[in-house]
Design an enzyme around this catalytic site. Structure first.
Site, PDB file in Angstrom:
ATOM      1  N   SER A 253     -12.575   4.204   5.409  1.00 43.79           N
ATOM      2  CA  SER A 253     -13.253   5.677   5.133  1.00 43.79           C
ATOM      3  C   SER A 253     -12.229   6.658   5.233  1.00 43.79           C
ATOM      4  O   SER A 253     -11.621   6.621   6.275  1.00 43.79           O
ATOM      5  CB  SER A 253     -14.696   5.768   5.700  1.00 43.79           C
ATOM      6  OG  SER A 253     -15.092   7.051   5.343  1.00 43.79           O
TER       7      SER A 253
ATOM      8  N   TYR B 262       0.917  -1.198  -0.234  1.00 38.81           N
ATOM      9  CA  TYR B 262      -0.202   0.013   0.100  1.00 38.81           C
ATOM     10  C   TYR B 262       0.912   1.279  -0.023  1.00 38.81           C
ATOM     11  O   TYR B 262       0.160   2.342  -0.137  1.00 38.81           O
ATOM     12  CB  TYR B 262      -0.794   0.165   1.096  1.00 38.81           C
ATOM     13  CG  TYR B 262      -1.954  -1.001   1.437  1.00 38.81           C
ATOM     14  CD1 TYR B 262      -2.015  -2.121   0.613  1.00 38.81           C
ATOM     15  CD2 TYR B 262      -2.502  -1.278   2.553  1.00 38.81           C
ATOM     16  CE1 TYR B 262      -3.004  -3.266   0.624  1.00 38.81           C
ATOM     17  CE2 TYR B 262      -3.443  -2.497   2.840  1.00 38.81           C
ATOM     18  CZ  TYR B 262      -3.626  -3.286   1.660  1.00 38.81           C
ATOM     19  OH  TYR B 262      -4.375  -4.323   1.938  1.00 38.81           O
TER      20      TYR B 262
ATOM     21  N   LYS C  43       1.605  -6.352   5.892  1.00 35.76           N
ATOM     22  CA  LYS C  43       1.629  -7.773   5.034  1.00 35.76           C
ATOM     23  C   LYS C  43       2.927  -7.775   4.185  1.00 35.76           C
ATOM     24  O   LYS C  43       3.457  -6.576   3.887  1.00 35.76           O
ATOM     25  CB  LYS C  43       0.564  -7.612   4.154  1.00 35.76           C
ATOM     26  CG  LYS C  43      -0.824  -7.620   4.928  1.00 35.76           C
ATOM     27  CD  LYS C  43      -2.008  -7.554   3.816  1.00 35.76           C
ATOM     28  CE  LYS C  43      -3.180  -7.254   4.481  1.00 35.76           C
ATOM     29  NZ  LYS C  43      -3.355  -5.708   4.719  1.00 35.76           N
TER      30      LYS C  43
END
Length: 273
Positions: A227, A48, A73
């Protein structure tokens, strides 16, 4: 916040906050908002490229480390260099340890994920990751890991939402004592317009997203919605207070349609580099 106790005794908040596709330059602000809203479980990944923002938010929050549950991860293209990749994640996060480290995808074409698992076991033995697990592992990938594992994965994180429930995979995971963690838990919004979901939302005085998240919690899934909006963060967190009946749960179970959104782990081979 309800918790799930993993197979090694480590508790994980059942409702967490994911940062997939959160831009690196916005991550610190967004995660600070999430922590202020009450989230204590944050899920990131090397792929990410926002671990540093997560770490900066943790440092700025002043929340004691023992009150937080942090997951990251292993990037697909680094399965041959798992130890180095893990150390780089710790450095980016600015942490001495993480609570959960996952192999992000099996990438069976590489033939490296069982080797990577053995390195995760070594990392776990050092105490640098309190629990270790996998992500996007299908039955055959779980079987391959378990055939030579000294430690059973604590978690299998995979795509799971009302129209793509992967019930057989969830059942297999749980049969081994592996907790199920759902990503894309709202079907990236596509599942929120189903009449059964909107009807239950009216009945419970809740939002459709809250109903779907409550369904996940009632089913026993760990769930990591995301969000960028602080009000929506609080709404999602409040789903933990909603109690669905067995009939409510069954009405959402009936939405299964085989509607996968993401890649198929059987063939996915992107490096993430």
């Amino acid at each position: 916040m309800p918790q799930v106790v993993l197979n090694n005794g480590v508790p994980i908040p059942q409702l967490g906050f994911g940062v997939f596709q959160v831009p690196p330059e916005e991550t610190q602000r967004i995660v600070e908002d999430a922590l202020e809203a009450g989230y204590r479980h944050i899920d990131t990944a090397a792929a990410y490229r926002n671990e540093a923002g997560v770490g900066a938010a943790i440092a700025a929050s002043g929340i004691p480390r023992e009150e937080l549950f942090i997951t990251t991860k292993l990037r697909n293209g680094e399965q041959a260099n798992t130890r180095e990749a893990f150390e780089n994640s710790l450095k980016a996060l600015g942490l001495d340890f993480v609570d959960l480290y996952l192999i992000h995808w099996p990438v069976p074409s590489q033939g490296l994920y069982t080797q990577a698992w053995k390195t995760l076991e070594e990392i776990h033995a050092t105490g640098q990751s309190r629990a270790i697990g996998v992500s996007n592992f299908l039955d055959e990938h779980l079987d391959a890991v378990l055939a030579d594992a000294d430690i059973v994965p604590a978690v299998n994180q995979f795509e799971l939402h009302p129209t793509f429930q992967q019930a057989p995979l969830a059942a297999t995971s749980r049969s081994h004592g592996i907790a199920v963690e759902a990503y894309s838990p709202l079907g990236q919004g596509a599942d929120l317009d189903a009449p059964s979901v909107t009807g239950l939302a009216k009945e419970h005085g809740a939002t459709p997203a809250q109903i779907v998240l409550a369904w996940h919690l009632a089913t026993g899934n760990i769930v990591i919605p995301k969000s960028a909006d602080s009000a929506r963060m609080r709404e999602n967190l409040a789903a933990a207070a909603i109690r669905l009946t067995a009939e409510d749960v069954e009405s959402i179970n009936a939405l299964e349609a085989g509607s996968r959104i993401g890649a198929d782990p059987a063939v996915a081979a992107f490096s993430q580099l």
